[in-house]
Design a protein around this motif. Sequence first.
Motif, PDB file in Angstrom:
ATOM      1  N   ALA A  45       0.640  -1.291  -0.307  1.00  0.00           N
ATOM      2  CA  ALA A  45      -0.225   0.091  -0.256  1.00  0.00           C
ATOM      3  C   ALA A  45       0.766   1.165   0.204  1.00  0.00           C
ATOM      4  CB  ALA A  45      -0.877   0.113   1.244  1.00  0.00           C
ATOM      5  N   LEU A  46       2.148   1.302   0.983  1.00  0.00           N
ATOM      6  CA  LEU A  46       3.022   2.167   0.925  1.00  0.00           C
ATOM      7  C   LEU A  46       3.623   2.559  -0.706  1.00  0.00           C
ATOM      8  CD1 LEU A  46       5.493   3.509   3.284  1.00  0.00           C
ATOM      9  CD2 LEU A  46       6.520   3.364   1.001  1.00  0.00           C
ATOM     10  N   TYR A  48       2.303   1.800  -3.780  1.00  0.00           N
ATOM     11  CA  TYR A  48       1.776   2.114  -4.137  1.00  0.00           C
ATOM     12  C   TYR A  48       0.783   3.726  -4.308  1.00  0.00           C
ATOM     13  CZ  TYR A  48      -3.079   2.405  -7.344  1.00  0.00           C
ATOM     14  OH  TYR A  48      -3.571   2.464  -8.202  1.00  0.00           O
ATOM     15  N   ALA A  49       1.128   3.612  -2.631  1.00  0.00           N
ATOM     16  CA  ALA A  49       0.658   5.713  -2.879  1.00  0.00           C
ATOM     17  C   ALA A  49       1.195   6.352  -3.663  1.00  0.00           C
ATOM     18  CB  ALA A  49      -0.085   5.518  -1.112  1.00  0.00           C
ATOM     19  N   GLU A  50       2.849   5.489  -3.174  1.00  0.00           N
ATOM     20  CA  GLU A  50       4.148   6.767  -3.656  1.00  0.00           C
ATOM     21  C   GLU A  50       4.104   6.594  -5.645  1.00  0.00           C
ATOM     22  OE1 GLU A  50       5.559   8.526  -2.504  1.00  0.00           O
ATOM     23  OE2 GLU A  50       6.667   8.109  -0.612  1.00  0.00           O
ATOM     24  N   VAL A 133       4.872   4.943   9.334  1.00  0.00           N
ATOM     25  CA  VAL A 133       4.214   4.684   7.643  1.00  0.00           C
ATOM     26  C   VAL A 133       5.384   6.528   7.311  1.00  0.00           C
ATOM     27  CG1 VAL A 133       2.808   5.403   6.370  1.00  0.00           C
ATOM     28  CG2 VAL A 133       3.403   2.945   7.547  1.00  0.00           C
ATOM     29  N   TYR A 148      -0.109  12.445   4.237  1.00  0.00           N
ATOM     30  CA  TYR A 148       0.691  10.870   3.912  1.00  0.00           C
ATOM     31  C   TYR A 148       0.424   9.629   4.833  1.00  0.00           C
ATOM     32  CZ  TYR A 148       4.799   8.056   2.471  1.00  0.00           C
ATOM     33  OH  TYR A 148       5.494   7.122   2.128  1.00  0.00           O
ATOM     34  N   ALA A 149       0.244   9.929   6.060  1.00  0.00           N
ATOM     35  CA  ALA A 149      -0.080   7.799   6.240  1.00  0.00           C
ATOM     36  C   ALA A 149      -1.287   7.900   5.962  1.00  0.00           C
ATOM     37  CB  ALA A 149       0.296   8.008   8.031  1.00  0.00           C
ATOM     38  N   VAL A 152      -2.086   6.264   2.636  1.00  0.00           N
ATOM     39  CA  VAL A 152      -1.318   4.900   2.653  1.00  0.00           C
ATOM     40  C   VAL A 152      -2.431   4.327   2.593  1.00  0.00           C
ATOM     41  CG1 VAL A 152       0.683   3.596   3.817  1.00  0.00           C
ATOM     42  CG2 VAL A 152       0.979   5.092   2.772  1.00  0.00           C
ATOM     43  N   TYR A 153      -3.156   4.183   4.209  1.00  0.00           N
ATOM     44  CA  TYR A 153      -4.179   3.509   4.955  1.00  0.00           C
ATOM     45  C   TYR A 153      -5.066   3.298   3.974  1.00  0.00           C
ATOM     46  CZ  TYR A 153      -1.583   2.696   9.261  1.00  0.00           C
ATOM     47  OH  TYR A 153      -0.725   1.600   9.768  1.00  0.00           O
ATOM     48  N   SER A 227       3.805  11.961  -4.829  1.00  0.00           N
ATOM     49  CA  SER A 227       3.113  12.122  -4.626  1.00  0.00           C
ATOM     50  C   SER A 227       2.668  13.324  -4.487  1.00  0.00           C
ATOM     51  CB  SER A 227       3.127  10.764  -2.862  1.00  0.00           C
ATOM     52  OG  SER A 227       4.448  11.346  -2.734  1.00  0.00           O
TER      53      SER A 227
END
Length: 462
Positions: A45-46, A48-50, A133, A148-149, A152-153, A227
């Motif tokens: 997930a981290l 992918y978010a980035e 995170v 940011y965190a 990710v969640y 991002s």
Amino acid sequence: MAGLLVLGGQQIALAGPVQAAADPLSAAFDKAATTYEVPRDLLVALAYAETHLDDHGGKPSASGGYGVMHLVSNPSTHTLEDAAKLTAKTAAKLKSDDAANVLGGAAVLRAKADTAGVSAAERKDPAKWYEAVAMYGGASDEGTARVYADAVYDVLANGVSAAGVKAAAKVVVPDRGKYDEDPRTLAATVDYAGARWVAASSSNYAVSNRPTDEKIDRIIIHVTQGSYAGTISWFQNPAAQVSAHYVVRSSDGQITQMVREKDRAFHAGNSSYNHRSVGIEHEGYVSDASWFTDQMYRASAALTRDIADRYGIPKDRSHIIGHNQVPDSDHTDPGSNWDWSKYMTYVGGSNDGGTNPYTAEQVCGSGYEVIDSQALGTAGTVFLLYNSANGNNCVATLKKTSLGTASATSAFLEVAGKARITDSGNFTYYAGPVRAAAADKCVKWGGKVGTSVYESPSEHCG
């Protein structure tokens, strides 16, 4: 299905299904998660978010991040160097090899968890990794770290299926620790009511008094090459020397204002256009259309419409332009994946734009002056230019219709005794420049837009 083993010409059925080999990137996440005791789906997930799991060919993001895990090397953030120390892999390897990059990202995230005091038992619970995170993103303030965190969640809750990697949707209520309080911003600090406020570093913009002292007549569309939270953090970094007035998030169209519209953001790469424009950055990468969501288009278009109405800016493609249209720019954003037609429809303006934002002189370059031209019906104009300093001619064909949309356009120049040189393709604004030495030589020149064509006789002979 069961496998078959051939022995002595006989086929022998094997019990159990044949397992397909795991995708290399998926296997890299499996290995990294196991090696550093990081929840595997949270690591996915981290990433992918980035980056949407795209390594972008080893090229860095705008803030100096590499690979699917966005390992950063810039004056204030050194996760690339940290990963090299933790994994004993070279920075070059971490930049270019996906498996190494994922391993490096996991190592850095684990180190952040250790710093945050996540125990061995807690490492199995994704909820306990929130602070780690948040720290991984390298934000300079807690509000941006939380943005940011949370991103990710949000990805973790929705699941991932991209680049051969899958992570099941998993709703987790994170333990936010020191990030538990959600910082709010007074609406009075922003020019657009729908935005949140995070100030860019004062080193990254110039205090001004627009539009009293300088007219604002352009809105420039950018893509962050990184991002949302990472871009906000980068604009807060004094070393960046860049900023934009607004940043728009891909997933839901959230807007953060970082420079007041009265002030001059450093976004266009051209001093004149910085003075006259408002810059809007959009989360994503020019090479990946998956970042350009309908939510982003709609939110950004509402912002652009509001800015245009407040400053009397025409809602057309001569005044709402891409970074790539700024004179002398070496940027390509927003790129061919940006849907100008959809965007301008949402803005409520014209995609054709009235006038071409380029001139023949801009296309051909410094020292060239127009010596002849020919209209191509209503579709465009082809120009012949000459540079007296070096004796070169140049031909450029400028469109008048379908501006900003790729369509068939060409320009050619043929110097007497030489082969014809042609620039032909589907172009958004112009074809050319086509240049050749032609001092004391006759030339043929011309061009085409759509079905409208011009070809000169042999002329301008010296």
